[in-house]
Motif scaffolding. Structure first.
Motif, PDB file in Angstrom:
ATOM      1  N   THR A   1     -38.611 -39.083  33.096  1.00 23.92           N
ATOM      2  CA  THR A   1     -39.192 -40.003  34.080  1.00 23.92           C
ATOM      3  C   THR A   1     -38.473 -39.995  35.425  1.00 23.92           C
ATOM      4  O   THR A   1     -38.896 -40.700  36.339  1.00 23.92           O
ATOM      5  CB  THR A   1     -39.173 -41.451  33.533  1.00 23.92           C
ATOM      6  OG1 THR A   1     -37.826 -41.793  33.159  1.00 23.92           O
ATOM      7  CG2 THR A   1     -40.107 -41.607  32.335  1.00 23.92           C
ATOM      8  N   MET A   2     -37.400 -39.220  35.568  1.00 22.90           N
ATOM      9  CA  MET A   2     -36.650 -39.251  36.816  1.00 22.90           C
ATOM     10  C   MET A   2     -35.998 -37.894  37.080  1.00 22.90           C
ATOM     11  O   MET A   2     -35.893 -37.066  36.176  1.00 22.90           O
ATOM     12  CB  MET A   2     -35.595 -40.361  36.766  1.00 22.90           C
ATOM     13  CG  MET A   2     -34.574 -40.191  35.662  1.00 22.90           C
ATOM     14  SD  MET A   2     -34.284 -41.694  34.672  1.00 22.90           S
ATOM     15  CE  MET A   2     -33.587 -42.806  35.869  1.00 22.90           C
TER      16      MET A   2
ATOM     17  N   THR B   1     -40.434 -46.376  37.973  1.00 23.64           N
ATOM     18  CA  THR B   1     -41.509 -45.378  37.927  1.00 23.64           C
ATOM     19  C   THR B   1     -41.612 -44.762  36.535  1.00 23.64           C
ATOM     20  O   THR B   1     -40.632 -44.231  35.994  1.00 23.64           O
ATOM     21  CB  THR B   1     -41.252 -44.264  38.958  1.00 23.64           C
ATOM     22  OG1 THR B   1     -41.136 -44.844  40.258  1.00 23.64           O
ATOM     23  CG2 THR B   1     -42.378 -43.245  38.943  1.00 23.64           C
ATOM     24  N   GLY B   2     -42.792 -44.856  35.956  1.00 17.50           N
ATOM     25  CA  GLY B   2     -43.015 -44.300  34.626  1.00 17.50           C
ATOM     26  C   GLY B   2     -42.557 -45.196  33.494  1.00 17.50           C
ATOM     27  O   GLY B   2     -42.607 -44.792  32.327  1.00 17.50           O
TER      28      GLY B   2
ATOM     29  N   ASP C   1     -40.195 -48.037  27.700  1.00 16.31           N
ATOM     30  CA  ASP C   1     -40.257 -49.504  27.627  1.00 16.31           C
ATOM     31  C   ASP C   1     -38.937 -50.090  28.137  1.00 16.31           C
ATOM     32  O   ASP C   1     -37.874 -49.875  27.544  1.00 16.31           O
ATOM     33  CB  ASP C   1     -40.521 -49.966  26.200  1.00 16.31           C
ATOM     34  CG  ASP C   1     -42.001 -49.912  25.852  1.00 16.31           C
ATOM     35  OD1 ASP C   1     -42.779 -49.390  26.668  1.00 16.31           O
ATOM     36  OD2 ASP C   1     -42.380 -50.383  24.753  1.00 16.31           O
ATOM     37  N   GLY C   2     -39.023 -50.829  29.231  1.00 17.34           N
ATOM     38  CA  GLY C   2     -37.834 -51.336  29.904  1.00 17.34           C
ATOM     39  C   GLY C   2     -37.427 -50.407  31.031  1.00 17.34           C
ATOM     40  O   GLY C   2     -37.838 -49.231  31.083  1.00 17.34           O
ATOM     41  N   TYR C   3     -36.641 -50.929  31.959  1.00 19.65           N
ATOM     42  CA  TYR C   3     -36.244 -50.169  33.151  1.00 19.65           C
ATOM     43  C   TYR C   3     -34.803 -49.670  33.012  1.00 19.65           C
ATOM     44  O   TYR C   3     -33.884 -50.482  32.831  1.00 19.65           O
ATOM     45  CB  TYR C   3     -36.334 -51.035  34.405  1.00 19.65           C
ATOM     46  CG  TYR C   3     -37.709 -51.551  34.745  1.00 19.65           C
ATOM     47  CD1 TYR C   3     -38.866 -50.873  34.355  1.00 19.65           C
ATOM     48  CD2 TYR C   3     -37.850 -52.729  35.481  1.00 19.65           C
ATOM     49  CE1 TYR C   3     -40.129 -51.352  34.681  1.00 19.65           C
ATOM     50  CE2 TYR C   3     -39.109 -53.214  35.819  1.00 19.65           C
ATOM     51  CZ  TYR C   3     -40.235 -52.532  35.409  1.00 19.65           C
ATOM     52  OH  TYR C   3     -41.485 -53.007  35.747  1.00 19.65           O
ATOM     53  N   PRO C   4     -34.586 -48.366  33.129  1.00 18.70           N
ATOM     54  CA  PRO C   4     -33.198 -47.886  33.173  1.00 18.70           C
ATOM     55  C   PRO C   4     -32.475 -48.466  34.387  1.00 18.70           C
ATOM     56  O   PRO C   4     -33.062 -48.616  35.462  1.00 18.70           O
ATOM     57  CB  PRO C   4     -33.348 -46.372  33.303  1.00 18.70           C
ATOM     58  CG  PRO C   4     -34.734 -46.068  32.830  1.00 18.70           C
ATOM     59  CD  PRO C   4     -35.555 -47.263  33.188  1.00 18.70           C
TER      60      PRO C   4
END
Length: 513
Positions: free
Chosen positions: A308-309, A350-351, A364-367
């Motif tokens: 995702t990054m 994002t994602g 699920d959840g934000y790093p």
């Protein structure tokens, strides 16, 4: 890469051993420590480096080596243990790997004495303590430069280990240079007894430590910060509040330490943070000289995934796809996309989904990208291991501790308490508050906004009475998506089974029998 390093030295004076089996390990060298220091007093700097390194590294021979027989070199280093036990057990961060033991931490469920992650931290504590005792005994019989200061630094490192024993396990044996080498199992000491010992040690060494020291080594402010933390949590540890004493020592850190808030929040967590004016006591990392899977490499690589990054944007060559924040943390900033708070921008959205419907699902959840392996003020190269030092103690924490002591009736100045909080918020471009907003609930939330992912959160929630029980729920508390009540005995971790088997004088913490 940093030019100043404490423990990039190949100095091997300590055994590889099993902490739960033997607290009185002797060094393995051709010369005894005493003989070595008699021949070369300057060797004390390398020995001291090894003791400091025990908080950042797994072992003497790179990231695959372990000081402690039987403990995984990647999983067991001190800092990794602190993040696992302090942050993943709390509200703001979760790990998705599903490893046996780690999964129980991230869901605050099914804790018992067999969990290897409890054993890892317990072992690391009781690795560091006897090594300090051994060196202190040797120093009684040899002359080295700045001997009083060296002794004080060793006692600080030992006190730091005991502090985490008090906080996490609540009891244990009191191993010192006085009983070093005793063949009979040592008696168990309770939390109050260990508290008294650490308090006395820190008070005794305060004046022997320098006002300033080499980067990464303890000075007066480091000892005062640790003492203030001990006093701040005294109500939990001993049943008697000591907020006035906490304020006394945190004021010394603020007024006499010579530290200032870093004008750039992100710099504090970047690869060149060794020149930050805010960091009081760091655990040093270096991608070449002090490689470890357990220092900030765990925080940086564990929070990244190429799914995702672009992980190179954060100076990393590896993304392990493990850690994400929950809405219990990022919801404190309101709408992340419109928030002016710089700290709100340190979540990768994002994602990813706002809700953590499945904690084992990466999206699920934000790093949290608070820690990064990239210089703030200059160019840097991509590396497998992190170059970012971990700020175990920093000034922003001291400011919030002062404010909390004031609100809890520990004395101090209303104007100073408000000023310190607003200095922190102004630095991050957050809206300043007024005195009516300076409440305990606000302070707990501000500590999350400022300090999450730095090894404080579980202790904070316990001190505020919100860790166990059901008055405060968070995602996956008690292994339920929206959270459920957890039992009060989870305020302490269980004593590891191997420790109980090694010493018949040790007893299990209530609730784990």
């Amino acid at each position: 890469m940093k030019k100043i390093k404490l423990f990039g030295l190949c100095v091997l004076f300590f055994t590889n051993f099993s902490c739960t089996d033997d607290l009185n390990t002797a060094p393995i060298t051709d010369l005894t420590l005493e003989q070595l220091l008699q021949q070369d007093p300057n060797a004390v700097s390398g020995i001291l480096s090894k003791l400091y390194g025990s908080y950042a590294l797994s072992g003497p021979d790179g990231p695959g080596s372990s000081d402690i027989s039987g403990d995984d070199a990647g999983e067991s280093p001190f800092l990794r243990g602190i993040i696992n036990l302090q942050d993943f057990t709390a509200d703001g961060m979760k790990n998705r790997w599903g490893d046996d033991g780690l999964d129980q931490l991230t869901t605050t469920s099914l804790w018992d004495e067999n969990n290897k992650f409890f054993r890892y931290l317990y072992n690391r504590i009781y690795y560091t303590i006897p090594q300090c005792n051994n060196l202190l005994l040797v120093l009684e019989n040899v002359n080295v430069n700045n001997k009083e200061q060296v002794v004080a630094e060793v006692r600080f490192l030992r006190a730091l280990a005991y502090y985490y024993l008090i906080d996490c396990f609540g009891k244990g044996v009191l191993a010192t240079e006085v009983n070093y080498g005793q063949s009979n199992p040592l008696p168990e000491k309770n939390r109050q007894e260990l508290f008294g010992y650490v308090e006395a040690e820190l008070l005794a060494i305060e004046n022997a430590l320098p006002n300033t020291n080499s980067y990464g080594r303890a000075n007066k402010s480091a000892a005062r910060m640790l003492l203030a933390k001990l006093y701040l949590n005294a109500q939990v540890y001993t049943g008697s509040a000591r907020y006035n004493d906490a304020l006394t020592y945190i004021s010394k850190v603020i007024n006499e330490g010579g530290y200032s808030l870093d004008p750039n929040f992100v710099h504090v967590f970047s690869g060149d943070n060794n020149n930050s004016p805010e960091i009081i006591y760091p655990l040093i990392a270096d991608p070449l000289a002090s490689q470890s899977f357990g220092n900030t490499t765990y925080l940086v690589n564990g929070s990244l995934s190429s799914d995702t990054m672009t992980i190179a944007d954060f100076g990393a060559k590896q993304g392990w796809g493990g850690h994400r924040a929950t809405k219990a943390w990022y919801s404190l900033f309101g709408n992340l996309s419109s928030s002016t708070d710089i700290r709100a921008s340190l979540f990768w959205t994002t994602g990813h989904n706002y809700e953590m419907n499945d904690y084992k699902k990466w999206i699920d959840g934000y790093p949290c990208v608070k820690f990064r392996n990239k210089n703030f003020s200059s160019s840097s190269i991509l590396t497998d291991f992190s170059n970012t030092d971990f700020p175990l103690f920093r000034l922003a924490d001291a400011y919030l501790m002062y404010a909390e002591c004031f609100v809890r009736g520990g004395g101090g100045s209303q104007n100073d308490a408000l000023l310190y909080v607003n200095n922190i918020r102004n630095r991050s471009n957050a809206t300043p508050i007024n005195i009516s907003q300076l409440t305990l609930d606000f302070i707990l939330d501000e500590r999350a906004r400022e300090l999450n992912f730095e090894g404080h959160r579980r202790t904070d929630l316990i001190r505020f009475g919100k860790f166990t029980g059901g008055t405060y729920l968070w995602p996956w508390k008690g292994n339920v998506k929206d959270g459920v009540s957890i039992p009060t005995h989870y305020n302490l971790f269980p004593i590891p089974l191997r420790a109980l088997q090694a010493n018949p004088n040790l007893t299990q913490n209530p609730g784990y029998n």
